[in-house]
Design a protein around this motif. Structure first.
Motif, PDB file in Angstrom:
ATOM      1  N   VAL A  22       0.867  -1.179   0.000  1.00 15.57           N
ATOM      2  CA  VAL A  22       0.000   0.000   0.000  1.00 15.57           C
ATOM      3  C   VAL A  22       0.900   1.223   0.000  1.00 15.57           C
ATOM      4  CG1 VAL A  22      -1.884   1.208   1.138  1.00 15.57           C
ATOM      5  CG2 VAL A  22      -1.732  -1.282   1.312  1.00 15.57           C
ATOM      6  N   SER A  31      -4.520   4.568   5.459  1.00 13.19           N
ATOM      7  CA  SER A  31      -4.963   3.972   6.721  1.00 13.19           C
ATOM      8  C   SER A  31      -6.171   3.066   6.520  1.00 13.19           C
ATOM      9  CB  SER A  31      -5.301   5.083   7.724  1.00 13.19           C
ATOM     10  OG  SER A  31      -5.822   4.553   8.914  1.00 13.19           O
ATOM     11  N   CYS A  34      -5.239  -0.237   4.736  1.00 14.92           N
ATOM     12  CA  CYS A  34      -4.538  -1.148   5.649  1.00 14.92           C
ATOM     13  C   CYS A  34      -5.491  -1.731   6.683  1.00 14.92           C
ATOM     14  CB  CYS A  34      -3.379  -0.422   6.329  1.00 14.92           C
ATOM     15  SG  CYS A  34      -2.050   0.044   5.194  1.00 14.92           S
ATOM     16  N   ARG A  38      -6.185  -5.708   7.305  1.00 13.54           N
ATOM     17  CA  ARG A  38      -5.997  -6.331   8.629  1.00 13.54           C
ATOM     18  C   ARG A  38      -7.292  -6.986   9.109  1.00 13.54           C
ATOM     19  NH1 ARG A  38      -3.936  -0.991   9.946  1.00 13.54           N
ATOM     20  NH2 ARG A  38      -1.696  -0.881   9.502  1.00 13.54           N
ATOM     21  N   GLU A  80       4.081  -6.779   9.087  1.00 13.70           N
ATOM     22  CA  GLU A  80       3.810  -5.430   8.590  1.00 13.70           C
ATOM     23  C   GLU A  80       5.108  -4.622   8.533  1.00 13.70           C
ATOM     24  OE1 GLU A  80       1.158  -1.774  10.263  1.00 13.70           O
ATOM     25  OE2 GLU A  80       0.121  -3.691   9.977  1.00 13.70           O
ATOM     26  N   ARG A  82       6.726  -1.078   7.711  1.00  9.74           N
ATOM     27  CA  ARG A  82       6.505   0.357   7.467  1.00  9.74           C
ATOM     28  C   ARG A  82       7.794   0.919   6.883  1.00  9.74           C
ATOM     29  NH1 ARG A  82       1.978   2.561  10.199  1.00  9.74           N
ATOM     30  NH2 ARG A  82       0.791   0.927  11.256  1.00  9.74           N
ATOM     31  N   LEU A 110       2.462  -7.291   4.676  1.00 10.57           N
ATOM     32  CA  LEU A 110       1.847  -5.993   4.368  1.00 10.57           C
ATOM     33  C   LEU A 110       2.933  -4.920   4.399  1.00 10.57           C
ATOM     34  CD1 LEU A 110      -0.502  -4.010   3.961  1.00 10.57           C
ATOM     35  CD2 LEU A 110      -0.907  -4.093   6.440  1.00 10.57           C
ATOM     36  N   ILE A 112       3.830  -1.000   3.846  1.00 12.06           N
ATOM     37  CA  ILE A 112       3.203   0.326   3.821  1.00 12.06           C
ATOM     38  C   ILE A 112       4.281   1.357   3.535  1.00 12.06           C
ATOM     39  CG2 ILE A 112       1.777   1.966   5.102  1.00 12.06           C
ATOM     40  CD1 ILE A 112       1.045  -0.411   6.959  1.00 12.06           C
TER      41      ILE A 112
END
Length: 345
Positions: A22, A31, A34, A38, A80, A82, A110, A112
């Motif tokens: 994303v 946001s 995501c 989730r 996840e 970031r 995931l 981000i």
């Protein structure tokens, strides 16, 4: 597979992918995408979540170790990452490619990121990830698209808004989708039935966070340090979210930086305002009404100093996202005072 944010819901219903990327610069849509991923993952048994903040010191072996060893108490896990700039570095690229060689169905990866540039998207490691999963590229909603976005948002909430109400709200929030979402939540509480009219919007928006953050920016441009501090404190006490305050300040600083650059090239203030308005999506008429404030702001800082303030805004943004230990309200105070011309201690 590449998808638009509005296509994600249908894709999640069909099949939960093992990898999601994303990417973009619009916080609300990032946001919400995501959160949707989730939520669907939790419903499918991904009960454990590991979050990693990627920087130059990150140990990529930690990710691989976690991916290869499940908790005794969890059947499946979300990994996840970031990754602010979308660039994992040499070690990261190798780790991600190694991950792809033997992905476990019990892991959901995931990633981000801020907007991933075209060169990175063409890289071998990224194309391998995209082929194995889903890439959701979030673009800011353009000014002409904003009324449609607002109307759709009302519809999703089970409400209908008149055309005038949609237009007024779109004008007030000026591209800040996070502010728009908050205003719509307020309007739902005050709506008479399921229809939102322009009077209700005018009543709610006339004295709200958007007005106040604009007042904060204008007061700082005026050079009124004392009232700048007072207004910022009021915003904090009213529960206004830091991203909205940062958006308003960064928006003004970015505009000043552009105007300062144009003036340094010998372009008149009048023409510079017209050009900057087109670039940043402002109304030229409104900018010309604020010409005095803008000139005061430019008179206190050089273009180099304004660029430093934009870098400071970037640090605050990372703090808000949890990517560094900075206290966002302390940093917002420092940025506001700098914009107002307070001496740097």
């Amino acid at each position: 597979m590449k998808l638009k944010p509005e296509q994600l819901g249908a894709q999640l219903k069909r099949q939960l992918s093992s990898i999601y990327i994303v990417s973009g610069d619009e916080p609300l849509q990032i946001s919400e995408c995501c959160d949707a991923i989730r939520q669907e993952a939790r419903q499918r048994g991904f009960t454990e979540r590991h979050t990693y903040h990627i920087d130059n010191s990150f140990d990529w072996s930690e990710l691989l170790e976690t991916a290869n060893s499940l908790s005794l108490f969890a059947e499946k896990q979300i990994l996840e990452l970031r990754m602010p700039n979308g660039k994992p570095g040499d070690k990261g690229r190798k780790a991600l490619q190694e991950y792809l060689q033997n992905p476990s169905p019990d892991n959901l990866l995931l990633i981000i990121s801020d907007r991933i540039d075209a060169a990175t998207q063409k890289a071998k490691w990224f194309q391998q990830l995209e082929k194995a999963g889903v890439f959701i590229q979030v673009w800011p909603v353009e000014h002409r698209q904003l009324p449609g976005w607002v109307a759709h948002r009302f519809k999703m909430a089970g409400y209908e808004a008149s055309k005038d109400a949609v237009t007024l709200l779109a004008e007030r929030i000026e591209g800040n989708l996070l502010a728009a979402a908050q205003e719509i939540e307020k309007l739902k509480l005050l709506a008479n039935g399921t229809v939102i009219d322009v009077d209700t919007v005018r009543e709610v928006v006339s004295d709200n966070a958007r007005f106040d953050v604009f007042q904060l920016a204008d007061t700082a441009l005026q050079g009124d340090v004392r009232n700048t501090v007072r207004i910022l404190g009021g915003l904090r006490s009213e529960g206004i979210e830091p991203p909205i305050v940062l958006w308003a300040l960064a928006r003004e600083i970015r505009l000043l930086c552009h105007l300062s650059r144009l003036k340094s090239r010998g372009i008149s203030t009048e023409l510079a305002i017209d050009q900057a308005a087109r670039t940043h999506g402002f109304s030229p008429f409104m900018l010309k009404k604020r010409r005095g404030l803008l000139e005061k702001g430019m008179s206190r800082q050089s273009e180099r100093e304004l660029r430093q303030m934009l870098e400071h805004a970037g640090v605050i943004d990372q703090g808000i996202k949890g990517l560094n230990p900075a206290n966002e309200w302390d940093e917002l105070l420092s940025l506001s005072m700098t914009l107002a011309g307070a001496p740097v201690i």
